[in-house]
Design a protein around this motif. Structure first.
Motif, short mmCIF file in Angstrom:
data_model
loop_
_atom_site.label_atom_id
_atom_site.label_comp_id
_atom_site.label_asym_id
_atom_site.label_seq_id
_atom_site.Cartn_x
_atom_site.Cartn_y
_atom_site.Cartn_z
N VAL A 46 9.55 -1.41 0.66
CA VAL A 46 8.68 -2.57 0.74
C VAL A 46 7.26 -2.07 1.69
O VAL A 46 6.23 -1.96 1.55
CB VAL A 46 9.05 -3.89 1.34
N GLY A 47 7.98 -1.25 2.93
CA GLY A 47 7.08 -0.75 3.78
C GLY A 47 6.04 0.54 3.25
O GLY A 47 5.14 0.66 3.37
N PHE A 48 6.87 1.21 2.01
CA PHE A 48 6.17 2.46 1.54
C PHE A 48 4.99 1.81 0.71
O PHE A 48 3.84 2.42 0.62
CB PHE A 48 7.09 3.10 0.52
N PHE A 49 5.39 0.80 -0.25
CA PHE A 49 4.41 0.21 -0.94
C PHE A 49 3.17 -0.38 -0.40
O PHE A 49 2.12 -0.46 -0.58
CB PHE A 49 4.96 -0.73 -2.00
N ILE A 50 3.28 -1.22 0.87
CA ILE A 50 2.31 -1.54 1.56
C ILE A 50 1.65 -0.59 2.22
O ILE A 50 0.13 -0.65 2.13
CB ILE A 50 2.98 -2.40 2.69
N THR A 51 1.94 0.54 2.64
CA THR A 51 1.31 1.49 3.24
C THR A 51 0.55 2.31 2.25
O THR A 51 -0.53 2.67 2.40
CB THR A 51 2.17 2.80 3.97
N LEU A 52 1.05 2.47 1.03
CA LEU A 52 0.37 3.06 0.01
C LEU A 52 -0.72 2.17 -0.53
O LEU A 52 -1.92 2.89 -0.69
CB LEU A 52 1.07 2.98 -1.46
N ALA A 53 -0.72 0.86 -0.35
CA ALA A 53 -1.99 0.20 -0.67
C ALA A 53 -2.80 0.23 0.35
O ALA A 53 -4.11 0.40 -0.16
CB ALA A 53 -1.55 -1.72 -0.95
N LEU A 54 -2.60 0.04 1.65
CA LEU A 54 -3.48 0.35 2.74
C LEU A 54 -4.18 1.90 2.54
O LEU A 54 -5.27 2.01 2.93
CB LEU A 54 -2.84 -0.10 3.98
N ALA A 55 -3.48 2.79 2.35
CA ALA A 55 -3.84 4.18 2.06
C ALA A 55 -4.96 4.17 1.02
O ALA A 55 -5.95 5.01 1.16
CB ALA A 55 -2.90 5.26 1.99
N ILE A 56 -4.80 3.37 0.06
CA ILE A 56 -5.85 3.61 -1.02
C ILE A 56 -6.91 2.89 -0.80
O ILE A 56 -8.24 3.29 -0.91
CB ILE A 56 -5.40 2.91 -2.34
N VAL A 57 -6.81 1.87 0.13
CA VAL A 57 -8.07 1.15 0.78
C VAL A 57 -8.83 2.22 1.93
O VAL A 57 -10.35 2.09 1.84
CB VAL A 57 -7.88 -0.26 1.47
N GLY A 58 -7.91 2.85 2.40
CA GLY A 58 -8.49 3.53 3.54
C GLY A 58 -9.23 4.83 2.88
O GLY A 58 -10.44 5.48 3.12
N LEU A 59 -8.67 5.31 1.82
CA LEU A 59 -9.37 6.34 0.84
C LEU A 59 -10.56 5.76 0.46
O LEU A 59 -11.59 6.34 0.22
CB LEU A 59 -8.49 7.04 -0.29
N TYR A 60 -10.63 4.88 -0.19
CA TYR A 60 -11.89 4.08 -0.97
C TYR A 60 -13.01 4.05 0.24
O TYR A 60 -14.19 4.53 0.26
CB TYR A 60 -11.66 2.59 -1.36
N PHE A 61 -12.67 3.27 1.60
CA PHE A 61 -13.75 3.48 2.48
C PHE A 61 -13.98 4.93 3.23
O PHE A 61 -15.34 5.12 3.28
CB PHE A 61 -13.21 2.73 3.76
N ASP A 62 -13.06 5.71 3.26
CA ASP A 62 -13.47 7.08 3.51
C ASP A 62 -14.36 7.60 2.52
O ASP A 62 -15.34 8.50 2.66
CB ASP A 62 -12.35 7.95 3.86
N ILE A 63 -14.28 7.52 1.29
CA ILE A 63 -15.04 8.24 0.30
C ILE A 63 -16.38 7.55 0.25
O ILE A 63 -17.31 8.41 0.25
CB ILE A 63 -14.54 7.81 -1.29
N ILE A 64 -16.36 6.16 0.81
CA ILE A 64 -17.84 5.67 1.05
C ILE A 64 -18.62 6.30 1.98
O ILE A 64 -19.81 6.84 2.13
CB ILE A 64 -17.73 4.26 0.87
N TYR A 65 -17.78 6.38 3.20
CA TYR A 65 -18.29 6.98 4.42
C TYR A 65 -18.73 8.64 4.15
O TYR A 65 -19.79 9.01 4.36
CB TYR A 65 -17.37 7.05 5.57
N VAL A 66 -17.96 9.46 3.49
CA VAL A 66 -18.32 10.62 3.10
C VAL A 66 -19.60 10.76 2.17
O VAL A 66 -20.41 11.71 2.33
CB VAL A 66 -17.08 11.45 2.56
N ALA A 67 -19.67 9.80 1.25
CA ALA A 67 -20.79 10.06 0.26
C ALA A 67 -21.85 9.58 1.29
O ALA A 67 -23.10 10.12 0.75
CB ALA A 67 -20.63 9.03 -0.96
#
Length: 129
Positions: free
Chosen positions: A62-83
Motif C-alpha cells: 500500500v505504501g508503494f502505491f501511495i508513493t507511486l501516485a505522489l511521485a506521478i503528481v510530483g513529476l507532473y509539477f516538475d514537468i510544468i516547472y521545467v517547461a
C-alpha cells in the motif's frame, strides 16, 4: 477556478518547493527497496508469526502505491516547472519510469540528466529574494 485547482496551483507554485519536485521521483524506488528487503531477503521465519509477515507485505505494498501516485503528481509539477523555466518541454511519457521495472530506472536517470542540463538539480533551499 475551482477550489481544488486553486489549492493545487498554490502547492505547485509555492516558492520553497516549486523547483524541488524532482526529489519525489526517487521515493517509490526507496519504498520498493524496503519492500524487497522485508519480503524477499528476510524469510517468513524471521518474523514472529506468519500474519506479521503478511501484514508487513500489505503495508509496504500500500505504501508503494501511495508513493507511486505522489511521485506521478510530483513529476507532473516538475514537468510544468521545467517547461516554464527553460526551453525544454518534457512530456508526461516520462511517467513510464514508474511502470517499467528495469527500463524505468534508465528513463528516470535520463529525465534527471536532461533536467540538470536545463534547470539544475539543487535540493538546497531556494534563496529568498
Amino acid at each position: 477556478m475551482s477550489r481544488l485547482n486553486r489549492k493545487l496551483s498554490a502547492l505547485r507554485t509555492r516558492e520553497s518547493i516549486k523547483d524541488k519536485w524532482w526529489i519525489t521521483l526517487g521515493v517509490p524506488y526507496l519504498v520498493l527497496g524496503l519492500q524487497l528487503l522485508a519480503i524477499v531477503i528476510l524469510e517468513p521465519s524471521d518474523y514472529p508469526s506468519w500474519s506479521a509477515y503478511v501484514w508487513v507485505a500489505r503495508v509496504l505494498s500500500v505504501g508503494f502505491f501511495i508513493t507511486l501516485a505522489l511521485a506521478i503528481v510530483g513529476l507532473y509539477f516538475d514537468i510544468i516547472y521545467v517547461a516554464e523555466s527553460s526551453d525544454w518541454k518534457p512530456s508526461m511519457w516520462y511517467s513510464l519510469m514508474f511502470f517499467a521495472p528495469v527500463d524505468g530506472v534508465i528513463i528516470g536517470l535520463h529525465y534527471l540528466y536532461k533536467r540538470s542540463r536545463y534547470v539544475g538539480l539543487s535540493p538546497a533551499p531556494s534563496p529568498q529574494v
